[in-house]
Design an enzyme around this catalytic site. Structure first.
Site, PDB file in Angstrom:
ATOM      1  CD  GLU A  73      -2.960   1.099   2.465  1.00 47.28           C
ATOM      2  OE1 GLU A  73      -3.449  -0.038   2.576  1.00 47.28           O
ATOM      3  OE2 GLU A  73      -3.258   2.027   3.043  1.00 47.28           O
ATOM      4  CB  THR A 113      -4.270   5.910   0.594  1.00 50.39           C
ATOM      5  OG1 THR A 113      -2.996   6.877   0.403  1.00 50.39           O
ATOM      6  CG2 THR A 113      -3.815   4.707   1.207  1.00 50.39           C
ATOM      7  CG  HIS A 120      -7.036   2.954  -0.897  1.00 48.38           C
ATOM      8  ND1 HIS A 120      -6.799   2.780   0.502  1.00 48.38           N
ATOM      9  CD2 HIS A 120      -6.161   1.784  -1.473  1.00 48.38           C
ATOM     10  CE1 HIS A 120      -5.744   1.955   0.809  1.00 48.38           C
ATOM     11  NE2 HIS A 120      -5.664   1.446  -0.292  1.00 48.38           N
ATOM     12  NE  ARG A 151     -17.664   6.194   7.424  1.00 49.84           N
ATOM     13  CZ  ARG A 151     -17.902   6.347   8.614  1.00 49.84           C
ATOM     14  NH1 ARG A 151     -19.188   6.220   9.379  1.00 49.84           N
ATOM     15  NH2 ARG A 151     -16.672   6.502   9.353  1.00 49.84           N
ATOM     16  N   GLY A 152     -14.720   6.207   4.534  1.00 53.23           N
ATOM     17  CA  GLY A 152     -13.750   7.520   4.752  1.00 53.23           C
ATOM     18  C   GLY A 152     -14.177   8.087   6.030  1.00 53.23           C
ATOM     19  CG  ASP A 153     -12.477   8.572   9.081  1.00 50.57           C
ATOM     20  OD1 ASP A 153     -13.583   7.873   9.606  1.00 50.57           O
ATOM     21  OD2 ASP A 153     -11.304   7.947   9.242  1.00 50.57           O
ATOM     22  CB  ALA A 179     -17.491   0.887   2.983  1.00 55.97           C
ATOM     23  CG  ASP A 198     -15.644  -3.728  14.688  1.00 57.71           C
ATOM     24  OD1 ASP A 198     -15.625  -2.608  13.980  1.00 57.71           O
ATOM     25  OD2 ASP A 198     -15.584  -3.749  15.951  1.00 57.71           O
TER      26      ASP A 198
HETATM   27  P1  FAD Z   1     -17.905   1.341   6.938  1.00 61.76           P
HETATM   28  O1  FAD Z   1     -17.452  -0.281   6.770  1.00 61.76           O
HETATM   29  O2  FAD Z   1     -18.883   1.929   6.113  1.00 61.76           O
HETATM   30  O3  FAD Z   1     -18.173   1.756   8.312  1.00 61.76           O
HETATM   31  C1  FAD Z   1     -17.766   2.755   8.959  1.00 61.76           C
HETATM   32  C2  FAD Z   1     -18.729   2.732  10.426  1.00 61.76           C
HETATM   33  O4  FAD Z   1     -20.059   2.525  10.394  1.00 61.76           O
HETATM   34  C3  FAD Z   1     -18.115   1.799  11.213  1.00 61.76           C
HETATM   35  O5  FAD Z   1     -18.018   2.508  12.497  1.00 61.76           O
HETATM   36  C4  FAD Z   1     -19.240   0.873  11.290  1.00 61.76           C
HETATM   37  O6  FAD Z   1     -19.185   0.247  12.828  1.00 61.76           O
HETATM   38  C5  FAD Z   1     -20.148   1.700  11.153  1.00 61.76           C
HETATM   39  N1  FAD Z   1     -21.460   0.985  10.183  1.00 61.76           N
HETATM   40  C6  FAD Z   1     -21.253   0.799   8.858  1.00 61.76           C
HETATM   41  N2  FAD Z   1     -22.218  -0.103   8.308  1.00 61.76           N
HETATM   42  C7  FAD Z   1     -23.146  -0.232   9.549  1.00 61.76           C
HETATM   43  C8  FAD Z   1     -24.113  -0.931   9.556  1.00 61.76           C
HETATM   44  N3  FAD Z   1     -24.873  -1.542   8.601  1.00 61.76           N
HETATM   45  N4  FAD Z   1     -24.716  -0.830  10.767  1.00 61.76           N
HETATM   46  C9  FAD Z   1     -24.275  -0.406  11.914  1.00 61.76           C
HETATM   47  N5  FAD Z   1     -22.939   0.392  11.600  1.00 61.76           N
HETATM   48  C10 FAD Z   1     -22.553   0.339  10.513  1.00 61.76           C
HETATM   49  N6  FAD Z   1      -9.360   6.606   4.719  1.00 61.76           N
HETATM   50  C11 FAD Z   1      -9.270   7.111   3.684  1.00 61.76           C
HETATM   51  O7  FAD Z   1      -9.788   8.332   3.685  1.00 61.76           O
HETATM   52  N7  FAD Z   1      -8.779   6.940   2.467  1.00 61.76           N
HETATM   53  C12 FAD Z   1      -8.000   5.900   2.399  1.00 61.76           C
HETATM   54  O8  FAD Z   1      -7.354   5.529   1.229  1.00 61.76           O
HETATM   55  C13 FAD Z   1      -8.232   4.865   3.567  1.00 61.76           C
HETATM   56  N8  FAD Z   1      -7.555   3.389   3.209  1.00 61.76           N
HETATM   57  C14 FAD Z   1      -7.763   2.604   4.411  1.00 61.76           C
HETATM   58  C15 FAD Z   1      -7.503   1.432   4.144  1.00 61.76           C
HETATM   59  C16 FAD Z   1      -7.772   0.405   5.012  1.00 61.76           C
HETATM   60  C17 FAD Z   1      -7.009  -1.003   4.978  1.00 61.76           C
HETATM   61  C18 FAD Z   1      -8.369   0.537   6.289  1.00 61.76           C
HETATM   62  C19 FAD Z   1      -8.386  -0.256   7.268  1.00 61.76           C
HETATM   63  C20 FAD Z   1      -8.917   2.010   6.456  1.00 61.76           C
HETATM   64  C21 FAD Z   1      -8.515   2.904   5.454  1.00 61.76           C
HETATM   65  N9  FAD Z   1      -9.137   4.208   5.548  1.00 61.76           N
HETATM   66  C22 FAD Z   1      -8.906   5.142   4.673  1.00 61.76           C
HETATM   67  C23 FAD Z   1      -9.861   4.624   6.871  1.00 61.76           C
HETATM   68  C24 FAD Z   1     -11.258   4.319   6.825  1.00 61.76           C
HETATM   69  O9  FAD Z   1     -12.019   5.321   5.775  1.00 61.76           O
HETATM   70  C25 FAD Z   1     -12.031   5.012   8.172  1.00 61.76           C
HETATM   71  O10 FAD Z   1     -11.617   3.807   8.920  1.00 61.76           O
HETATM   72  C26 FAD Z   1     -13.585   5.168   8.124  1.00 61.76           C
HETATM   73  O11 FAD Z   1     -13.799   5.507   9.364  1.00 61.76           O
HETATM   74  C27 FAD Z   1     -14.326   3.817   7.808  1.00 61.76           C
HETATM   75  O12 FAD Z   1     -14.400   3.434   6.600  1.00 61.76           O
HETATM   76  P2  FAD Z   1     -15.173   1.955   6.281  1.00 61.76           P
HETATM   77  O13 FAD Z   1     -14.689   1.712   4.944  1.00 61.76           O
HETATM   78  O14 FAD Z   1     -14.479   0.876   7.214  1.00 61.76           O
HETATM   79  O15 FAD Z   1     -16.613   2.183   6.658  1.00 61.76           O
END
Ligand code: FAD
Length: 327
Positions: free
Chosen positions: A18, A49, A78, A108-110, A127, A185
């Site tokens: 990555e 990323t 990503h 999803r991103g933050d 996501a 999770d």
């Molecule tokens: P999701 O899977 O959508 O989850 C997000 C939150 O929502 C979680 O708290 C989850 O508990 C909650 N949630 C989701 N769906 C539900 C549901 N159906 N019911 C209840 N709760 C739910 N960020 C960047 O900005 N750019 C990057 O390139 C990037 N790369 C990453 C690569 C990896 C390998 C990892 C692990 C993280 C990366 N991130 C990146 C960080 C990521 O964007 C954040 O951790 C973000 O907060 C969550 O994204 P997610 O895709 O996990 O979201």
């Protein structure tokens, strides 16, 4: 001697890397060299990323295009969806597909720092929705369909759409910072698999049991897709502290202390590499389907980890065949 060579030995597990998009021209040139070195290790893919909100879109695309044009490595983009409308997310996915990228890590991103919990969330809230959108855009894409067959007047054949190679998603072995509990999770990961994800990549973790326990819970919860462990060799105390801030995953105190009391940079490098190689060895022994190595845009430490594990593909030299002992 590297594992996996001849004699019916087990094939090398897939390795992936990555990177993040460089912020300056000088960093971009250095990254090109890093990519070339990483490509010699014959990775299954290299992911790049993406700044949430699209801040790095062009720089990410430049890196992905470099890989397509200069290496035979599969690029993985990503993409984040936080704050985008359906139309914007659609356009974004199309733009990457048009560039020739067919593997994605859907996130999803933050929301921007300082934004309220609901601010800037946009149309896509998870996501899982982005995973669905990637599949939908891919299916709707033109211009696939009937094409003529050269030399046979009137004859046509159906051109198959290129399917997304991989639609990966994030997984959190020690819990997402906002998670309400370990069960959530797994549920979130399962929702992403149901939406069409075919690979999960984990957040950093520091103890093999965190990963192995999570995989066990995920399997018990119905998740079947491969879950790649995300591992980063951390070779300075400052970076370890920064990672704790960024990921919310507490740094391992034994490594933190060892790095802190070691004054020599080369010895710090060895400490970080040894720690990562031990961790990688333990999760592979526990059944991990491969390794996803966070590079911090440097090739030295991740290649040293692979060396220690005996998993490095030896680079081809001028005039010799490319080493192809994978799979
Ligand atoms: P999701 O899977 O959508 O989850 C997000 C939150 O929502 C979680 O708290 C989850 O508990 C909650 N949630 C989701 N769906 C539900 C549901 N159906 N019911 C209840 N709760 C739910 N960020 C960047 O900005 N750019 C990057 O390139 C990037 N790369 C990453 C690569 C990896 C390998 C990892 C692990 C993280 C990366 N991130 C990146 C960080 C990521 O964007 C954040 O951790 C973000 O907060 C969550 O994204 P997610 O895709 O996990 O979201």
């Amino acid at each position: 001697e590297p594992a996996g060579d001849g004699d019916g030995a087990r094939p090398r597990p897939p390795i992936s890397f990555e990177l993040f998009p460089p912020r300056t021209d000088a960093a971009a040139i250095a990254l090109g060299r890093t990519i070339d070195r990483l490509a010699e290790a014959d990775p299954a893919f290299i992911s790049v990323t993406f700044g949430a909100g699209g801040s790095s879109r062009d720089r990410s695309l430049t890196v992905l295009r470099y890989m397509l044009e200069h290496t035979d490595v599969e690029p993985m983009a990503h993409l984040t969806c936080v704050g985008s409308s359906h139309a914007e997310a659609n356009r974004l996915v199309r733009e990457f597909l048009d560039a020739g990228v067919t593997s994605f890590l859907a996130l999803r991103g933050d929301p921007p720092v300082g934004a309220g919990p609901e601010a800037g969330i946009g149309d896509l809230e998870s996501a899982a929705e982005l995973v669905q959108l990637i599949h939908r855009v891919q299916e709707e894409r033109e211009p696939y369909g009937q094409v003529g067959i050269p030399g046979i007047p009137g004859a046509t054949r159906i051109l198959e759409r290129p399917r997304p190679e991989r639609v990966a998603v994030a997984a959190f072995p020690t819990g997402h910072p906002r998670s309400r509990g370990a069960g959530q999770d797994v549920d979130v990961l399962l929702a992403k698999e149901v939406a069409g994800a075919n690979l999960a990549i984990t957040q950093l973790f520091w103890h093999a049991d965190d990963y192995l326990g999570f995989v066990e819970r995920a399997r018990a919860g119905g998740v079947t897709i491969p879950i790649l462990p995300g591992i980063m060799p951390v070779t300075t105390p400052a970076r370890l502290a920064r990672l704790e801030q960024l990921t919310g995953v507490p740094a391992p105190s034994e490594l933190a202390i060892a790095l802190e009391i070691e004054p020599d940079a080369d010895a710090q490098f060895d400490l970080g590499v040894d720690f990562a190689a031990d961790l990688a060895g333990e999760v592979l022994a526990g059944g991990a389907p491969g390794l996803h190595l966070y590079t911090f845009n440097r090739h030295e430490a991740v290649l040293a980890v692979l060396d220690l594990l005996g998993l490095r593909t030896i680079p081809a030299h001028a005039g010799t065949e490319r080493n192809t002992r994978e799979r």
